[in-house]
Motif scaffolding. Sequence first.
Motif, PDB file in Angstrom:
ATOM      1  N   GLY A 116      32.892  22.969   8.605  1.00 13.51           N
ATOM      2  CA  GLY A 116      33.873  24.015   8.871  1.00 13.51           C
ATOM      3  C   GLY A 116      35.008  23.587   9.787  1.00 13.51           C
ATOM      4  N   ASN A 117      34.971  22.366  10.321  1.00 13.01           N
ATOM      5  CA  ASN A 117      36.025  21.881  11.224  1.00 13.01           C
ATOM      6  C   ASN A 117      36.617  20.584  10.674  1.00 13.01           C
ATOM      7  OD1 ASN A 117      35.699  23.925  13.192  1.00 13.01           O
ATOM      8  ND2 ASN A 117      33.915  22.855  14.002  1.00 13.01           N
ATOM      9  N   ALA A 118      37.487  20.694   9.703  1.00 17.07           N
ATOM     10  CA  ALA A 118      38.108  19.519   9.103  1.00 17.07           C
ATOM     11  C   ALA A 118      39.075  18.876  10.092  1.00 17.07           C
ATOM     12  CB  ALA A 118      38.843  19.907   7.829  1.00 17.07           C
ATOM     13  N   PRO A 119      39.085  17.549  10.168  1.00 14.32           N
ATOM     14  CA  PRO A 119      40.026  16.878  11.075  1.00 14.32           C
ATOM     15  C   PRO A 119      41.448  16.916  10.530  1.00 14.32           C
ATOM     16  CG  PRO A 119      38.825  15.258   9.814  1.00 14.32           C
ATOM     17  CD  PRO A 119      38.233  16.594   9.468  1.00 14.32           C
ATOM     18  N   ASP A 120      42.394  16.713  11.407  1.00 16.07           N
ATOM     19  CA  ASP A 120      43.794  16.595  10.999  1.00 16.07           C
ATOM     20  C   ASP A 120      43.915  15.335  10.138  1.00 16.07           C
ATOM     21  OD1 ASP A 120      46.541  16.549  10.769  1.00 16.07           O
ATOM     22  OD2 ASP A 120      46.905  16.045  12.870  1.00 16.07           O
ATOM     23  N   PRO A 121      44.508  15.409   8.950  1.00 13.23           N
ATOM     24  CA  PRO A 121      44.614  14.231   8.087  1.00 13.23           C
ATOM     25  C   PRO A 121      45.279  13.033   8.777  1.00 13.23           C
ATOM     26  CG  PRO A 121      45.234  16.187   6.871  1.00 13.23           C
ATOM     27  CD  PRO A 121      45.055  16.605   8.314  1.00 13.23           C
ATOM     28  N   VAL A 122      46.240  13.280   9.637  1.00  8.61           N
ATOM     29  CA  VAL A 122      46.929  12.192  10.334  1.00  8.61           C
ATOM     30  C   VAL A 122      45.955  11.421  11.223  1.00  8.61           C
ATOM     31  CG1 VAL A 122      48.776  11.653  11.972  1.00  8.61           C
ATOM     32  CG2 VAL A 122      49.132  13.387  10.226  1.00  8.61           C
ATOM     33  N   ALA A 123      44.927  12.089  11.755  1.00  9.49           N
ATOM     34  CA  ALA A 123      43.951  11.442  12.621  1.00  9.49           C
ATOM     35  C   ALA A 123      42.966  10.583  11.829  1.00  9.49           C
ATOM     36  CB  ALA A 123      43.196  12.496  13.427  1.00  9.49           C
ATOM     37  N   CYS A 124      42.967  10.671  10.508  1.00  6.84           N
ATOM     38  CA  CYS A 124      41.996   9.954   9.680  1.00  6.84           C
ATOM     39  C   CYS A 124      42.470   8.582   9.222  1.00  6.84           C
ATOM     40  CB  CYS A 124      41.642  10.788   8.456  1.00  6.84           C
ATOM     41  SG  CYS A 124      40.807  12.321   8.875  1.00  6.84           S
ATOM     42  N   VAL A 125      43.759   8.275   9.382  1.00  6.62           N
ATOM     43  CA  VAL A 125      44.300   6.984   8.956  1.00  6.62           C
ATOM     44  C   VAL A 125      45.248   6.446  10.006  1.00  6.62           C
ATOM     45  CG1 VAL A 125      44.103   7.357   6.467  1.00  6.62           C
ATOM     46  CG2 VAL A 125      46.151   8.093   7.655  1.00  6.62           C
ATOM     47  N   LYS A 126      45.392   5.124  10.011  1.00 10.09           N
ATOM     48  CA  LYS A 126      46.381   4.484  10.891  1.00 10.09           C
ATOM     49  C   LYS A 126      47.014   3.338  10.129  1.00 10.09           C
ATOM     50  CE  LYS A 126      43.088   1.323  13.032  1.00 10.09           C
ATOM     51  NZ  LYS A 126      42.501   0.835  14.229  1.00 10.09           N
ATOM     52  N   ASP A 127      48.084   2.819  10.652  1.00  7.56           N
ATOM     53  CA  ASP A 127      48.793   1.694  10.036  1.00  7.56           C
ATOM     54  C   ASP A 127      49.164   1.987   8.583  1.00  7.56           C
ATOM     55  OD1 ASP A 127      48.360   0.266  12.435  1.00  7.56           O
ATOM     56  OD2 ASP A 127      46.411  -0.424  11.712  1.00  7.56           O
ATOM     57  N   VAL A 128      49.695   3.174   8.323  1.00  7.64           N
ATOM     58  CA  VAL A 128      50.106   3.557   6.969  1.00  7.64           C
ATOM     59  C   VAL A 128      51.418   2.849   6.643  1.00  7.64           C
ATOM     60  CG1 VAL A 128      50.776   5.474   5.486  1.00  7.64           C
ATOM     61  CG2 VAL A 128      48.975   5.792   7.196  1.00  7.64           C
ATOM     62  N   PHE A 129      51.473   2.220   5.461  1.00  7.49           N
ATOM     63  CA  PHE A 129      52.688   1.525   5.037  1.00  7.49           C
ATOM     64  C   PHE A 129      52.921   1.761   3.555  1.00  7.49           C
ATOM     65  CE2 PHE A 129      54.811  -2.146   3.155  1.00  7.49           C
ATOM     66  CZ  PHE A 129      55.995  -2.113   3.870  1.00  7.49           C
ATOM     67  N   ASP A 130      54.152   2.101   3.215  1.00  6.47           N
ATOM     68  CA  ASP A 130      54.554   2.244   1.816  1.00  6.47           C
ATOM     69  C   ASP A 130      56.024   1.919   1.713  1.00  6.47           C
ATOM     70  OD1 ASP A 130      54.137   2.915  -0.927  1.00  6.47           O
ATOM     71  OD2 ASP A 130      55.132   4.814  -0.559  1.00  6.47           O
ATOM     72  N   LEU A 131      56.399   1.125   0.723  1.00  8.87           N
ATOM     73  CA  LEU A 131      57.796   0.713   0.570  1.00  8.87           C
ATOM     74  C   LEU A 131      58.740   1.873   0.327  1.00  8.87           C
ATOM     75  CD1 LEU A 131      57.344  -2.497  -1.608  1.00  8.87           C
ATOM     76  CD2 LEU A 131      57.975  -2.367   0.799  1.00  8.87           C
ATOM     77  N   SER A 132      58.280   2.925  -0.343  1.00 13.96           N
ATOM     78  CA  SER A 132      59.163   4.051  -0.664  1.00 13.96           C
ATOM     79  C   SER A 132      58.926   5.258   0.236  1.00 13.96           C
ATOM     80  CB  SER A 132      59.000   4.436  -2.141  1.00 13.96           C
ATOM     81  OG  SER A 132      57.692   4.866  -2.388  1.00 13.96           O
ATOM     82  N   GLY A 133      58.264   5.059   1.358  1.00 12.74           N
ATOM     83  CA  GLY A 133      58.007   6.174   2.266  1.00 12.74           C
ATOM     84  C   GLY A 133      56.684   6.843   1.934  1.00 12.74           C
ATOM     85  N   CYS A 134      56.105   7.473   2.926  1.00 13.45           N
ATOM     86  CA  CYS A 134      54.791   8.061   2.722  1.00 13.45           C
ATOM     87  C   CYS A 134      54.618   9.242   3.662  1.00 13.45           C
ATOM     88  CB  CYS A 134      53.720   7.020   2.991  1.00 13.45           C
ATOM     89  SG  CYS A 134      52.064   7.592   2.638  1.00 13.45           S
ATOM     90  N   LYS A 135      54.043  10.319   3.169  1.00 18.17           N
ATOM     91  CA  LYS A 135      53.692  11.478   3.995  1.00 18.17           C
ATOM     92  C   LYS A 135      52.189  11.636   3.944  1.00 18.17           C
ATOM     93  CE  LYS A 135      57.875  14.198   3.378  1.00 18.17           C
ATOM     94  NZ  LYS A 135      58.408  15.487   2.941  1.00 18.17           N
ATOM     95  N   ILE A 136      51.605  11.895   5.080  1.00 21.31           N
ATOM     96  CA  ILE A 136      50.160  12.116   5.143  1.00 21.31           C
ATOM     97  C   ILE A 136      49.893  13.592   5.131  1.00 21.31           C
ATOM     98  CG2 ILE A 136      48.082  11.750   6.502  1.00 21.31           C
ATOM     99  CD1 ILE A 136      49.489   9.296   7.691  1.00 21.31           C
TER     100      ILE A 136
END
Length: 67
Positions: free
Chosen positions: A47-67
């Motif tokens: 019942g307490n889902a984490p913030d998606p941004v807290a689940c990944v780090k070092d995100v990289f995409d050539l055309s931009g990326c939204k978490i």
Amino acid sequence: LASIDTSKVGTYPIQLRIGDREYESVLNIVDLTAPTANPVPQEIYAGNAPDPVACVKDVFDLSGCKI
């Protein structure tokens, strides 16, 4: 779609058939490199889902990326 080389960036005219109707559209291939990210271990409770941004780090995409 089998005749389109999806390993090359480009704009390709396509036709879609849905039921008895055909539609014309365009397939835009704009990025050939998959995004990368590193997972961040999480401890969660039902019942307490984490913030998606807290689940990944070092995100990289050539055309931009939204978490």
